[in-house]
Design an enzyme around this catalytic site. Structure first.
Site, PDB file in Angstrom:
ATOM      1  N   GLY A 190       0.831  -1.199   0.000  1.00  0.00           N
ATOM      2  CA  GLY A 190       0.000   0.000   0.000  1.00  0.00           C
ATOM      3  C   GLY A 190       0.867   1.250   0.000  1.00  0.00           C
ATOM      4  O   GLY A 190       1.582   1.504   0.968  1.00  0.00           O
ATOM      5  N   VAL A 193      -0.832   6.853   2.677  1.00  0.00           N
ATOM      6  CA  VAL A 193      -0.191   7.796   3.592  1.00  0.00           C
ATOM      7  C   VAL A 193       0.755   7.081   4.557  1.00  0.00           C
ATOM      8  O   VAL A 193       1.902   7.489   4.747  1.00  0.00           O
ATOM      9  CB  VAL A 193      -1.261   8.591   4.367  1.00  0.00           C
ATOM     10  CG1 VAL A 193      -0.657   9.838   4.939  1.00  0.00           C
ATOM     11  CG2 VAL A 193      -2.421   8.950   3.477  1.00  0.00           C
ATOM     12  N   VAL A 247      -1.166  -8.528  -5.190  1.00  0.00           N
ATOM     13  CA  VAL A 247      -0.490  -9.290  -4.144  1.00  0.00           C
ATOM     14  C   VAL A 247      -1.155 -10.656  -3.997  1.00  0.00           C
ATOM     15  O   VAL A 247      -2.376 -10.761  -3.936  1.00  0.00           O
ATOM     16  CB  VAL A 247      -0.520  -8.503  -2.812  1.00  0.00           C
ATOM     17  CG1 VAL A 247       0.007  -9.349  -1.662  1.00  0.00           C
ATOM     18  CG2 VAL A 247       0.295  -7.219  -2.935  1.00  0.00           C
ATOM     19  N   HIS A 454       9.561  38.386   3.285  1.00  0.00           N
ATOM     20  CA  HIS A 454      10.685  37.928   2.468  1.00  0.00           C
ATOM     21  C   HIS A 454      11.923  37.767   3.336  1.00  0.00           C
ATOM     22  O   HIS A 454      12.197  38.628   4.155  1.00  0.00           O
ATOM     23  CB  HIS A 454      10.989  38.948   1.364  1.00  0.00           C
ATOM     24  CG  HIS A 454      12.194  38.570   0.566  1.00  0.00           C
ATOM     25  ND1 HIS A 454      12.144  37.605  -0.411  1.00  0.00           N
ATOM     26  CD2 HIS A 454      13.483  38.987   0.618  1.00  0.00           C
ATOM     27  CE1 HIS A 454      13.349  37.451  -0.934  1.00  0.00           C
ATOM     28  NE2 HIS A 454      14.189  38.280  -0.322  1.00  0.00           N
TER      29      HIS A 454
HETATM   30  P1  NAI Z   1      -4.496   4.679   2.553  1.00  0.00           P
HETATM   31  O1  NAI Z   1      -5.918   4.560   2.191  1.00  0.00           O
HETATM   32  O2  NAI Z   1      -3.869   6.005   2.646  1.00  0.00           O
HETATM   33  O3  NAI Z   1      -3.625   3.846   1.512  1.00  0.00           O
HETATM   34  C1  NAI Z   1      -3.825   2.493   1.279  1.00  0.00           C
HETATM   35  C2  NAI Z   1      -3.172   2.127  -0.040  1.00  0.00           C
HETATM   36  O4  NAI Z   1      -3.135   0.717  -0.123  1.00  0.00           O
HETATM   37  C3  NAI Z   1      -3.943   2.635  -1.241  1.00  0.00           C
HETATM   38  O5  NAI Z   1      -3.062   3.275  -2.131  1.00  0.00           O
HETATM   39  C4  NAI Z   1      -4.551   1.374  -1.826  1.00  0.00           C
HETATM   40  O6  NAI Z   1      -4.707   1.429  -3.226  1.00  0.00           O
HETATM   41  C5  NAI Z   1      -3.522   0.336  -1.423  1.00  0.00           C
HETATM   42  N1  NAI Z   1      -4.042  -1.035  -1.330  1.00  0.00           N
HETATM   43  C6  NAI Z   1      -5.198  -1.440  -0.751  1.00  0.00           C
HETATM   44  N2  NAI Z   1      -5.311  -2.790  -0.824  1.00  0.00           N
HETATM   45  C7  NAI Z   1      -4.192  -3.239  -1.435  1.00  0.00           C
HETATM   46  C8  NAI Z   1      -3.692  -4.518  -1.787  1.00  0.00           C
HETATM   47  N3  NAI Z   1      -4.384  -5.626  -1.511  1.00  0.00           N
HETATM   48  N4  NAI Z   1      -2.499  -4.604  -2.427  1.00  0.00           N
HETATM   49  C9  NAI Z   1      -1.779  -3.496  -2.710  1.00  0.00           C
HETATM   50  N5  NAI Z   1      -2.196  -2.254  -2.410  1.00  0.00           N
HETATM   51  C10 NAI Z   1      -3.378  -2.124  -1.777  1.00  0.00           C
HETATM   52  O7  NAI Z   1      -4.349   3.840   3.902  1.00  0.00           O
HETATM   53  P2  NAI Z   1      -3.187   3.786   4.977  1.00  0.00           P
HETATM   54  O8  NAI Z   1      -1.890   4.195   4.421  1.00  0.00           O
HETATM   55  O9  NAI Z   1      -3.343   2.449   5.602  1.00  0.00           O
HETATM   56  O10 NAI Z   1      -3.617   4.881   6.009  1.00  0.00           O
HETATM   57  C11 NAI Z   1      -4.917   4.837   6.576  1.00  0.00           C
HETATM   58  C12 NAI Z   1      -5.426   6.198   6.839  1.00  0.00           C
HETATM   59  O11 NAI Z   1      -4.813   6.754   7.993  1.00  0.00           O
HETATM   60  C13 NAI Z   1      -5.150   7.226   5.748  1.00  0.00           C
HETATM   61  O12 NAI Z   1      -6.032   7.127   4.667  1.00  0.00           O
HETATM   62  C14 NAI Z   1      -5.334   8.486   6.490  1.00  0.00           C
HETATM   63  O13 NAI Z   1      -6.703   8.760   6.588  1.00  0.00           O
HETATM   64  C15 NAI Z   1      -4.773   8.152   7.846  1.00  0.00           C
HETATM   65  N6  NAI Z   1      -3.392   8.630   7.926  1.00  0.00           N
HETATM   66  C16 NAI Z   1      -3.162   9.975   7.796  1.00  0.00           C
HETATM   67  C17 NAI Z   1      -1.889  10.475   7.834  1.00  0.00           C
HETATM   68  C18 NAI Z   1      -1.672  11.919   7.650  1.00  0.00           C
HETATM   69  O14 NAI Z   1      -2.643  12.665   7.681  1.00  0.00           O
HETATM   70  N7  NAI Z   1      -0.450  12.382   7.443  1.00  0.00           N
HETATM   71  C19 NAI Z   1      -0.735   9.611   8.081  1.00  0.00           C
HETATM   72  C20 NAI Z   1      -1.079   8.212   8.146  1.00  0.00           C
HETATM   73  C21 NAI Z   1      -2.366   7.773   8.098  1.00  0.00           C
END
Ligand code: NAI
Ligand code: FAD
Length: 475
Positions: A190, A193, A247, A454
């Protein structure tokens, strides 16, 4: 004998604890229940955000960035570092201390606002005309009643089917934040983020990181101009990102983890790594809440169904944050928590879902608010675009960090700003100007006519606004 409250909040993450504080400020008698425990078994309020999310990830991003700077960038400032070393254990201990300071800060805020805190799991028992009965199970079981309940139970990492998190080899965000030593090789499933933030931490600390992403597009929800620039920068840093993979079987042994997958060309591949982070999204937490006892409706994802005011189908029960629809972000949860407390008090709490900013705390940082170019094209809205590269910004040159740009999108006729997208240094801070401007329905010309200090990175925002009118001064 039950203790009686005006409002009970279940969950003390950013949605719950902020809702509890606002409700107390408004004069309600408030209880907040949270089950998170620290390693010693004590209360650790703050939820995912404080314990295994926003705060600890940013602490490790900071430590690893210091190391990367010292190892690779100090020399260009004429600073030599001999015998540079790094101790992951100290970094993790510092991160834990930062978490503890935040836990303690929330306990202090509960006291200051006269909120009764219960450490344990909260669940619905029954409802009647007076309100709701809740059970708190934990070291000290309690029974409480409340006239209104705010559910803020958050979310948990989603595991791949048949691949449970053992937090030793197969890691969720929790395990990814407490690896004892840098793994030689790290796989990430994945490239969202968490994948990018945690992948960056461990790459900076020396791991060979490969990210496998199912979708063919990198950061599909991000403005693609910005996403392409970020992809270039991450690849240059050594993050290997494979898009469009499927995967297959994942085998975890004591020695390593092997991931069978098909690449974008349809070729069968196997990646063998020391550790694997699975970051494929999160699922709402409703297990153990006994929501069915009072008939609270869940949607098909298991999230609590709410309307745009965070009202559930049961009058007097509200839900906010990750456990409901919308982006899973701490500040979105907080805004909803405040708005619900104000609505219970008869006020007009308001959340503008179109103006919730996003930040990815990689280096370069990525931040945006409003519509992307692809969304505007899809909706058929005519727009003008302007962008300004940090390469042409004096402060960025002085910082030695000129990657990226600020991009502004404005309505073709009215010039109202519709979206601002940044990849580059301090994007997380720069995006606030865009949020304020858009909340006040500013035009790009408004930003272009405002005096910016600036030298500052924010001059790039002003220049991007000038670029909308094709009249940048420094590019
Ligand atoms: P995410 O939704 O950001 O990313 C998940 C990724 O995994 C996507 O690109 C998706 O296409 C991919 N994916 C899903 N199933 C898959 C598979 N079977 N094989 C390969 N790729 C696959 O979710 P993530 O990174 O788990 O984070 C969860 C949430 O936590 C974020 O959406 C966000 O809301 C929050 N978060 C926010 C942060 C910030 O604001 N800086 C930092 C970390 C998390
Ligand atoms: P949570 O923070 O999940 O809190 C819910 C609380 O309720 C928890 O303490 C849980 O134990 C408790 N609980 C659950 N059920 C019960 C029950 N029945 N009884 C009692 N207690 C219960 N967002 C950002 O905006 N910026 C970031 O930089 C950022 N970084 C992140 C990094 C990572 C690694 C992760 C995983 C997430 C990150 N997020 C970030 C997302 C952010 O953490 C969440 O959006 C936010 O924590 C949601 O807040 P919440 O109050 O809805 O839920």
């Amino acid at each position: 004998m039950s203790q009686a409250f005006d409002i009970a909040v279940i969950g003390a993450g950013p949605g719950g604890y902020v809702a509890a504080i606002r409700a107390a400020q408004l004069g309600f008698k408030v209880a907040c229940i949270d089950e998170w425990s620290n390693a010693a078994g004590g209360a650790a309020p703050g939820g995912t955000c404080t314990n295994v999310g926003c705060i600890p990830s940013k602490a490790l991003l900071q430590s690893s960035e210091h190391y990367e700077q010292a190892a690779h960038h100090f020399a260009e400032h004429g600073i030599g570092v001999k015998g540079l070393s790094m101790d992951v254990g100290t970094m993790i201990a510092r991160k834990d201390e930062v978490v503890k300071q935040n836990n303690d800060g929330i306990l202090y805020l509960f006291k200051k606002n006269k909120i009764t805190f219960f450490h344990g799991r909260g669940s619905f028992v029954s409802s009647n005309d007076e309100g709701f009965e809740l059970a708190v199970t934990g070291k000290k079981p309690e029974s409480i009643t409340a006239r209104q309940v705010i559910v803020a139970t958050g979310s948990s990492a989603r595991a791949l089917p048949g691949v449970p998190f053992d937090e030793v080899n197969v890691l969720s965000n929790d395990g990814a934040l407490r690896v004892g030593a840098t793994p030689k090789t790290l796989g990430v499933i994945g490239s969202g983020v968490i994948g990018l933030e945690m992948g960056s931490v461990w790459r900076r600390l020396g791991a060979d990181v490969t990210i496998l992403e199912g979708l063919p597009t990198f950061l599909g929800a991000v403005d693609q101009h910005i996403a392409k620039e970020a992809h270039k920068a991450f690849t240059k840093q050594g993050l290997k990102i494979e898009l469009g993979v499927k995967v297959g079987e994942i085998k975890s042994t004591k020695k390593n983890v092997s991931i069978a997958y098909t690449n974008a060309k349809g070729e069968a591949q196997t990646l063998v790594v020391d550790k694997l982070i699975v970051s494929v999204g999160r699922v709402p937490n409703t297990t153990g809440l006994n929501a069915e006892a009072i008939g609270i409706k869940l949607d098909e994802r298991g999230a609590i169904e709410v309307d745009d005011k965070c009202r559930t189908n049961v009058a007097g029960v509200w839900a906010v944050g990750d456990v409901v629809r919308g982006p899973m972000l701490a500040h979105k949860a907080e805004e909803e928590g405040v708005a619900v407390a104000e609505r219970i008090a008869g006020q007009h709490g308001h959340v503008d879902f179109d103006l919730v900013p996003w930040v990815i705390y990689t280096s370069p940082e990525i931040a945006w608010v409003g519509k992307t170019e692809q969304q505007l094209k899809e909706s058929g809205r005519a727009f003008k675009a302007g962008s300004f590269p940090f390469l042409a910004n004096g402060r960025a040159r002085a910082l030695g960090d000129t990657t990226g740009m600020v991009k502004m999108l404005a309505d073709a006729e009215t010039d109202e700003i519709l979206g601002v997208h940044i990849v580059g240094p301090m994007a997380s801070e720069l995006i606030s100007e865009a949020c304020v401007a858009m909340a006040f329905k500013a035009s790009s010309e408004d930003i272009a006519r405002i005096c910016h200090a600036h030298p500052s990175l924010s001059e790039s925002t002003k220049e991007a606004a000038l670029a909308v009118d094709k009249r940048t001064l420094n590019f």
